[in-house]
Design a protein around this motif. Structure first.
Motif, PDB file in Angstrom:
ATOM      1  N   PRO A 102       0.799  -1.218   0.000  1.00  0.00           N
ATOM      2  CA  PRO A 102       0.000   0.000   0.000  1.00  0.00           C
ATOM      3  C   PRO A 102       0.831   1.268   0.000  1.00  0.00           C
ATOM      4  O   PRO A 102       0.260   2.357   0.009  1.00  0.00           O
ATOM      5  N   GLY A 103       2.150   1.134  -0.035  1.00  0.00           N
ATOM      6  CA  GLY A 103       2.988   2.327  -0.036  1.00  0.00           C
ATOM      7  C   GLY A 103       2.747   3.141   1.216  1.00  0.00           C
ATOM      8  O   GLY A 103       2.761   2.604   2.323  1.00  0.00           O
ATOM      9  N   ASP A 104       2.494   4.427   1.024  1.00  0.00           N
ATOM     10  CA  ASP A 104       2.278   5.303   2.173  1.00  0.00           C
ATOM     11  C   ASP A 104       0.866   5.187   2.713  1.00  0.00           C
ATOM     12  O   ASP A 104       0.555   5.734   3.761  1.00  0.00           O
ATOM     13  N   GLY A 105       0.009   4.528   1.976  1.00  0.00           N
ATOM     14  CA  GLY A 105      -1.391   4.452   2.393  1.00  0.00           C
ATOM     15  C   GLY A 105      -1.628   3.337   3.384  1.00  0.00           C
ATOM     16  O   GLY A 105      -0.699   2.695   3.871  1.00  0.00           O
ATOM     17  N   ARG A 106      -2.893   3.139   3.678  1.00  0.00           N
ATOM     18  CA  ARG A 106      -3.213   2.182   4.722  1.00  0.00           C
ATOM     19  C   ARG A 106      -4.505   1.487   4.332  1.00  0.00           C
ATOM     20  O   ARG A 106      -5.519   2.124   4.014  1.00  0.00           O
ATOM     21  N   VAL A 107      -4.446   0.186   4.314  1.00  0.00           N
ATOM     22  CA  VAL A 107      -5.629  -0.603   3.983  1.00  0.00           C
ATOM     23  C   VAL A 107      -5.877  -1.543   5.147  1.00  0.00           C
ATOM     24  O   VAL A 107      -4.993  -2.310   5.528  1.00  0.00           O
ATOM     25  N   THR A 108      -7.034  -1.444   5.763  1.00  0.00           N
ATOM     26  CA  THR A 108      -7.321  -2.323   6.887  1.00  0.00           C
ATOM     27  C   THR A 108      -8.571  -3.144   6.630  1.00  0.00           C
ATOM     28  O   THR A 108      -9.485  -2.709   5.932  1.00  0.00           O
ATOM     29  N   LEU A 109      -8.567  -4.324   7.224  1.00  0.00           N
ATOM     30  CA  LEU A 109      -9.759  -5.160   7.192  1.00  0.00           C
ATOM     31  C   LEU A 109     -10.166  -5.389   8.643  1.00  0.00           C
ATOM     32  O   LEU A 109      -9.377  -5.915   9.439  1.00  0.00           O
ATOM     33  N   ASP A 110     -11.354  -4.991   8.966  1.00  0.00           N
ATOM     34  CA  ASP A 110     -11.834  -5.075  10.345  1.00  0.00           C
ATOM     35  C   ASP A 110     -10.803  -4.483  11.300  1.00  0.00           C
ATOM     36  O   ASP A 110     -10.542  -5.022  12.375  1.00  0.00           O
ATOM     37  N   GLY A 111     -10.192  -3.406  10.874  1.00  0.00           N
ATOM     38  CA  GLY A 111      -9.260  -2.684  11.716  1.00  0.00           C
ATOM     39  C   GLY A 111      -7.826  -3.158  11.672  1.00  0.00           C
ATOM     40  O   GLY A 111      -6.934  -2.510  12.175  1.00  0.00           O
ATOM     41  N   VAL A 112      -7.586  -4.292  11.067  1.00  0.00           N
ATOM     42  CA  VAL A 112      -6.230  -4.823  11.022  1.00  0.00           C
ATOM     43  C   VAL A 112      -5.638  -4.552   9.635  1.00  0.00           C
ATOM     44  O   VAL A 112      -6.294  -4.802   8.638  1.00  0.00           O
ATOM     45  N   PRO A 113      -4.413  -4.028   9.603  1.00  0.00           N
ATOM     46  CA  PRO A 113      -3.820  -3.773   8.275  1.00  0.00           C
ATOM     47  C   PRO A 113      -3.807  -5.051   7.439  1.00  0.00           C
ATOM     48  O   PRO A 113      -3.443  -6.121   7.922  1.00  0.00           O
ATOM     49  N   LEU A 114      -4.183  -4.891   6.213  1.00  0.00           N
ATOM     50  CA  LEU A 114      -4.291  -6.057   5.329  1.00  0.00           C
ATOM     51  C   LEU A 114      -2.931  -6.731   5.149  1.00  0.00           C
ATOM     52  O   LEU A 114      -2.824  -7.949   5.028  1.00  0.00           O
ATOM     53  N   ASP A 115      -1.867  -5.894   5.176  1.00  0.00           N
ATOM     54  CA  ASP A 115      -0.553  -6.495   4.948  1.00  0.00           C
ATOM     55  C   ASP A 115       0.076  -7.022   6.225  1.00  0.00           C
ATOM     56  O   ASP A 115       1.249  -7.342   6.270  1.00  0.00           O
ATOM     57  N   ALA A 116      -0.727  -7.102   7.296  1.00  0.00           N
ATOM     58  CA  ALA A 116      -0.224  -7.777   8.482  1.00  0.00           C
ATOM     59  C   ALA A 116      -0.311  -9.282   8.308  1.00  0.00           C
ATOM     60  O   ALA A 116       0.350 -10.036   9.013  1.00  0.00           O
ATOM     61  N   TRP A 117      -1.144  -9.690   7.374  1.00  0.00           N
ATOM     62  CA  TRP A 117      -1.281 -11.127   7.131  1.00  0.00           C
ATOM     63  C   TRP A 117      -0.429 -11.545   5.948  1.00  0.00           C
ATOM     64  O   TRP A 117      -0.180 -10.734   5.043  1.00  0.00           O
ATOM     65  N   PRO A 118      -0.021 -12.792   5.919  1.00  0.00           N
ATOM     66  CA  PRO A 118       0.615 -13.284   4.691  1.00  0.00           C
ATOM     67  C   PRO A 118      -0.374 -13.104   3.538  1.00  0.00           C
ATOM     68  O   PRO A 118      -1.588 -13.180   3.759  1.00  0.00           O
ATOM     69  N   PRO A 119       0.150 -12.868   2.350  1.00  0.00           N
ATOM     70  CA  PRO A 119      -0.749 -12.540   1.234  1.00  0.00           C
ATOM     71  C   PRO A 119      -1.855 -13.567   1.032  1.00  0.00           C
ATOM     72  O   PRO A 119      -3.004 -13.192   0.791  1.00  0.00           O
ATOM     73  N   GLU A 120      -1.521 -14.865   1.147  1.00  0.00           N
ATOM     74  CA  GLU A 120      -2.555 -15.855   0.828  1.00  0.00           C
ATOM     75  C   GLU A 120      -3.674 -15.849   1.860  1.00  0.00           C
ATOM     76  O   GLU A 120      -4.814 -16.159   1.553  1.00  0.00           O
ATOM     77  N   VAL A 121      -3.326 -15.440   3.093  1.00  0.00           N
ATOM     78  CA  VAL A 121      -4.365 -15.356   4.119  1.00  0.00           C
ATOM     79  C   VAL A 121      -5.257 -14.147   3.837  1.00  0.00           C
ATOM     80  O   VAL A 121      -6.490 -14.231   3.882  1.00  0.00           O
TER      81      VAL A 121
END
Lengths: 594, 631
Positions: free
Chosen positions: B452-471
């Protein structure tokens, strides 16, 4: 739309001979010369063993060291003649075979390109493609390698046997003791190898296809998390390929074991015969040596014959499929082709079905006045594409008539039809090669300026000029990849070059996605200018922009009239328009012409 | 390769034995002539024939076991390399395919793997070749020193001369193959464009084009075969003359009584035999060079860096509280290979289990440098410093101010060029991008194909890139508009991403793919791969859409799902889609008015920024918007 698969024909043995005979007729003379040279070359090489035998004899007779000079000079002379004949023989054989092959593949492609579209579709897309790629290359490889090798080796074997007989007929008998094993081995081998190779080819193709599908769809694999399934699939395919490779090796090693047995039996027999003949004074030690050397020299050519028979057998299957298509007749052209005057389209009482009892079009009447733009609207399966294809002369009509201008479509020859009507579908294809070559398919004699003008007209001049080598840039498969929009603009530029009276567009802008749709709509407008147009519309804005809208449902015309009238009428089309524009809650429908 | 050392050595020994056995055959023939035929000794005949039989037995079995050993090893090494390449390509982090076309990747997995695997056979053959030459040399030297030296020293220059002749031939035949391939390519290309040719009435022109191409190929082939003829002739000449020299020297030696007649026969036979292994050296060295190049290509794929960093690749946002407050730590690089769950750095649980509230904040669709959607973006950075100030209001990520680590954002315009977007369960949300590149950049981030570069993408409050991509992809499914269908039946394709027990029918009905099944010969069981090309774009698109719906992801992102579908079907799909996804999070990235009409909020993006937000009907008052969606 689809019927069950009916593969393209496969030729029988007699038809293959007939077609090859016909193609080779003009080259018979050169074939005869090639055979003579090959035979002469092989015959000369057979003189080597007796000359070596002569040297042995002269030594055995204690004729002195200088006595060997004469046969040695003979050997040198043979080397020179052999070299010359080999050079000539290879060139002549290749000339004959390759010319024949070129004639065959040209005829094959000619017939393939003249197959009716419906025929190709009922055979499945893969059938023709695999013939044009795999079979052509299998047959070519065979002509290039297997056939000359086989001919040389077989000739060598035959002439060696003759030479053995000349030394003493009993040597020949001894050598032939090996042949029952060899014949039996060859039969068993060839019978088992072909199915194995076929399985190998299929497994290899499946593996290749699976990898290609995976590689091309990696982002889809990731999105749907299909990694494990694809990895397993590829591993299974790879294991199958390996299993078959192992089976082939097994078969080959068995073959060699039996051939070794035959070699030993034959060699022992020749040596025993030599022992016996020398002992009884019927022959010399030199002759016995020569016979043994002859036989040892047979090992390689016999292996070659077997393996090349094997390769030729594979090529034969390809040849059957090539000749099957090459042997088809070209579709007949009318004896006295009509000429097209006018640009109207008149369809009367058109009924068409792909499968008996399931009409796709029923009693359709359709008129397009000269210069008029008519949009076809309807759900998938309503028959829009079929109607478009029939009007464009790509599909033959079941019953009913189609007229372009004042001529019936059936009365036009290929050239007349080309000038009368062009069909552009959503299926874009950029022909591999220079961009100019692609465009010249539409008008072979067009100058570069005309090509650029056509590109400019459809709004493609910009990117075309920006290509690294302009019109000479190699595009398509293996070249510069054109994006979908550019590919479709290219298709429209071809229309401008063909300059037909009627243009049929079958969702020609659909594949571009929303991104390029607008640019393409403009290009399509430019291509339609000055022609009568029948447009299968997938975006209703296209219908709104047309002079008249024809609504098809289940193969029948159910509504017809200008867009505004149909919207005002409040019937099917009006409901469709409302739903499609997404206008809700009394919001006025957007006017596409604003 | 090293793993196979033992096998290669064993193969080498067996092949050597075979070669030695082959070399003994002419030698034994000479012995039989000498000891039995010339001497008239039947006992010697029987004895030496028995030796000959033994020789054949040994050479035959040595070959059998050697060949099986080596070729089996080749087959399995080949399969293993292919699995490895496929495994790298299929890595969820992607990147293996970067910069390579599918055909090229397939070529690496098939042809290059094969070439490397061929070493399993080429190396034992090389060993055997060396052994054969050695045995022949010893035997020849034992027969007669000068004759042996003549043959041993004469053969290599002979082959060298042959090589000289081969070089230009190889060049010529390369050009020929290229032409022939071109002609074959032209034919295949014309056939695959047959419908297009048909449409413009260009069949005759196409036939002429192919004939030209075929004639050119023929010309090149004939030139090459003349060269080939010259080559073969030269080889014959050289071999023949060499034989004559051997016969002269050997014959004189025999006449002088230095060697026996049988030894002369053996020497001549061995000289002929020697050519085989020596020629093989040239062949094997060419194979070795090819294998080296192939191995390099395979290694390049296997070692390609991932396109998107998994959390363990260096950045692991942690400390995600129940309120979903974002990242508070940038872990030092390379925190561990399989970092999931370690150090408390990764969120627990399954992202797919949550309600599916997707939030995008300050996502730059255009990179300050290097163009938008830069797929080589490796580090997924979570950098709240550049979050847009005008956050439309859930206040989830305040107070986490932290300066950026590389200052890269400073070259862009801060706070003004990011996109904010919320996708919540309920009616579909839509995004219209005036520039398709913007849409592509957003989709790449949501699909975890780029960071996401400088941006921020969250799913249910958790950053999407906190998970491994396949998850992450299990929770947020991005269905591309040109999604690929895979070999298998229509049903297999639709069910590809769905739970096994799911019923495909509702998804198929919603995507109007049920109609597709009806028109196909075997309905749901029709093999899509076999007929893949004869399916229309619209049919393929509907099957792909049904597949996306059947996967039943908490968040579904659909990109232009109906571009190739007719207007009647499109309206049906729009309604079916909205009903099927009711109550779940759905983002439609499209310009289709029929789909946009089903959306609650539509976000309109122009030049990488939010231009307007509202319902489709409201936005239709905007001229730019109307122009984009009714083009």
């Amino acid at each position: 739309m689809s019927t069950h698969t009916v593969l393209l024909p496969v030729a029988s043995g007699p038809r293959i001979r007939a077609v090859l005979g016909e193609l080779s007729r003009p080259h018979r003379g050169s074939a005869a010369v090639a055979v003579v040279v090959l035979v002469a070359g092989a015959a000369v090489s057979l003189l080597v063993a007796p000359l070596l035998g002569e040297i042995v004899d002269r030594v055995a007779r204690r004729q002195g060291a200088d006595a060997v000079l004469l046969p040695v000079l003979g050997l040198a002379g043979i080397a020179v003649v052999q070299g010359l004949l080999a050079a000539l023989g290879v060139a002549l054989t290749a000339r004959f075979c390759e010319t024949l092959l070129a004639g065959l593949r040209e005829r094959f492609v000619d017939r393939a390109l003249h197959l009716p579209q419906a025929r190709i579709e009922s055979a499945g897309a893969g059938d023709l493609t695999s013939r044009v790629t795999d079979d052509v290359s299998a047959v070519s490889d065979s002509v290039r390698e297997a056939v000359p090798e086989l001919a040389r080796a077989a000739l060598m074997v035959a002439l060696t046997l003759v030479a053995l007989a000349v030394l003493d007929w009993r040597f020949l008998l001894a050598a032939l003791l090996a042949s029952p094993i060899q014949v039996w081995t060859a039969r068993a081998f060839l019978g088992r190898s072909e199915p194995l190779y076929t399985a190998q080819r299929i497994a290899g193709g499946a593996q290749q296809q699976h990898l290609l599908d995976t590689a091309a769809g990696l982002s889809t694999v990731r999105a749907l998390r299909l990694h494990d399934r694809h990895a397993t699939g590829i591993a299974e395919r790879a294991a199958e390929v390996a299993r078959l490779a192992v089976a082939v090796v097994r078969l080959h090693t068995q073959l060699f074991a039996r051939l070794n047995l035959a070699e030993f039996i034959g060699l022992a027999a020749v040596l025993v015969t030599g022992f016996w003949l020398v002992g009884s004074g019927a022959t010399t030690i030199g002759t016995a040596s020569a016979a043994a050397l002859y036989f040892v020299n047979l090992f390689t050519p016999i292996n070659v014959v077997l393996f090349q028979l094997d390769a030729a057998q594979t090529a034969l299957a390809g040849l059957r499929r090539l000749v099957g298509v090459a042997d088809l007749r070209r579709p007949p052209e009318p004896d006295e082709p009509a000429t097209v005057r006018g640009a109207r389209v008149r369809v009367r009482g058109l009924t068409h079905h792909y499968v008996e009892g399931h009409p796709v079009l029923t009693d359709v009447d359709l008129d397009v006045a000269p210069g008029e733009r008519v949009a076809l609207v309807g759900a998938s399966g309503a028959g829009k594409s079929t109607l478009a294809g029939i009007v464009a002369g790509v599909h033959a009509a079941g019953s009913g008539t189609v007229e372009i201008g004042d001529a019936r479509l059936d009365d036009l020859d290929a050239d007349g039809r080309r000038r009368a009507v062009t069909l552009v579908t959503q299926e874009s294809h950029v022909f591999a090669g220079p961009l100019a070559g692609d465009l010249r398919l539409a008008r072979p004699d067009a100058s570069d300026d005309e090509l650029l003008a056509a590109l400019d007209r459809v709004g493609a001049g910009g990117w075309a000029r920006a290509l690294p080598d302009g019109l000479e840039t190699v595009v398509g498969d293996g070249g510069h990849r054109l994006p979908v929009v550019a590919a479709q603009q290219l298709a429209l530029a071809r229309v401008v070059l063909t300059d037909p009276r009627v243009l049929v567009l079958d969702e020609a802008t659909a594949e571009a996605g929303s991104a390029g749709a607008r640019a393409l709509e403009e290009s399509a407008e430019a291509a339609l200018a000055g022609r009568s147009g029948l447009v299968v519309a997938h975006r209703l804005t296209q219908a709104a922009a047309a002079d008249r809208v024809v609504v098809l449902d289940a193969g029948r015309v159910v509504e017809e009239g200008p867009h505004d009238d149909l919207v005002a009428a409040g019937d099917r089309y009006a409901r469709l328009w409302e739903a499609w524009t997404g206008a809700r809650g009394g919001e006025p429908a957007p006017s596409p012409r604003s | 390769m090293l793993a196979y050392r033992g096998r290669i050595a064993a193969g080498g020994v067996l092949f050597s034995t075979h070669q030695a056995g082959e070399a003994l055959v002419p030698l034994l023939v000479g012995v039989v002539i000498d000891r039995a035929v010339a001497a008239g000794d039947p006992v010697a005949l029987a004895g030496w024939l028995a030796v000959l039989a033994l020789d054949f037995l040994v050479l035959s079995y040595a070959y059998r076991f050697g060949a099986r050993q080596s070729w089996y090893a080749e087959a399995w090494a080949d399969a293993r390399l292919r699995r490895q390449v496929a495994g790298r390509l299929l890595d969820p982090r992607g990147g293996g395919e970067t910069g390579r076309l599918p055909g090229e990747l397939t070529g690496i997995a098939v042809s290059d793997a094969k070439r490397v695997a061929e070493l399993q056979v080429a190396l034992p053959i090389l060993i055997a070749g060396v052994a054969a030459v050695a045995v022949t040399a010893v035997t020849l030297l034992a027969i007669d020193l000068s004759l042996g030296l003549l043959i041993l020293l004469g053969t290599p220059p002979l082959l060298w001369v042959v090589q000289l002749v081969v070089k230009p031939l190889e060049k010529r035949s390369g050009a020929e193959q290229e032409r022939a391939a071109q002609a074959a390519g032209t034919a295949a290309d014309l056939v695959s464009g047959l419908r297009v040719l048909n449409g413009i009435g260009a069949r005759p022109a196409a036939v002429r084009r192919y004939r030209d191409s075929s004639r050119q190929a023929l010309g090149a082939t004939l030139r090459a075969t003349r060269a080939e003829g010259g080559f073969l002739g030269t080889v014959q000449l050289a071999n023949g003359l060499f034989l004559a020299v051997i016969a002269l020297v050997g014959g004189r030696a025999a006449a002088n009584g230095d060697i026996t007649v049988g030894q002369l026969v053996s020497a001549v036979g061995l000289a002929q035999f020697l050519i085989g292994p020596l020629q093989m050296f040239g062949f094997v060295s060419a194979r070795l060079a090819q294998a080296r190049a192939s191995a390099a290509r395979i290694a390049a794929v296997l070692s390609a860096p991932p396109a998107v960093g998994a959390p363990e690749d260096g950045v692991a946002p942690g400390g995600v509280g129940p309120d979903g407050v974002g990242p508070d730590g940038v872990a030092p690089g390379g925190a561990g290979r399989d970092g999931a769950g370690r150090d408390g750095a990764l969120p627990d649980g399954d992202p797919a289990a949550g309600p599916g509230e997707l939030s995008v904040r300050g996502l730059r669709l255009r990179r300050p440098a290097g163009g938008s959607g830069d797929r080589s973006e490796r580090r997924s950075r979570v950098d709240p410093a550049t979050l847009e100030a005008g956050d439309p209001g859930d206040g989830r990520h305040d107070g986490d101010d932290r300066s950026s680590n590389d200052g890269r954002h400073s070259t862009g315009r801060l706070g003004s060029d990011g996109v904010d977007l919320d996708v919540r369960p309920g009616a579909p949300t839509a995004l219209v991008a005036a520039d398709p590149e913007d849409a592509a950049a957003l989709l790449a981030v949501l699909a975890r194909e780029s960071g996401p570069g400088d941006g921020r993408v969250t799913l249910d409050g958790v950053p999407l890139d906190a998970w491994p991509p396949e998850v992450a992809r299990g929770a947020v499914l991005v269905a591309a508009h040109d999604a690929h269908l895979f070999p298998g039946s229509l049903r297999d394709n639709v069910m590809a991403g769905a739970p096994e027990t799911a019923d495909p029918e509702p998804a198929m009905a919603a995507a109007a793919a049920d109609q597709v099944a009806q028109t196909l010969p075997d309905g749901h069981d029709t093999d899509v791969s076999a007929r893949g090309r004869s399916l229309s774009g619209g049919q393929r698109q509907r099957i792909a859409l049904a597949r996306a719906l059947a996967a039943d992801a908490p968040v579904l992102v659909l990109h232009d799902p109906t571009t190739a579908v007719d207007a009647v079907t499109e309206t049906r799909i729009a309604e079916g889609l909205a009903a099927h996804r009711a109550g779940r999070s759905t983002l439609l990235v499209t310009t289709s008015p029929a789909l946009l009409g089903q959306a609650g909020t539509v976000t309109f993006v122009v030049d990488g920024r939010v231009h307007a937000r509202g319902t489709h009907a409201e936005l239709m008052a905007d001229d730019t918007y109307r122009a984009v969606v009714t083009a």
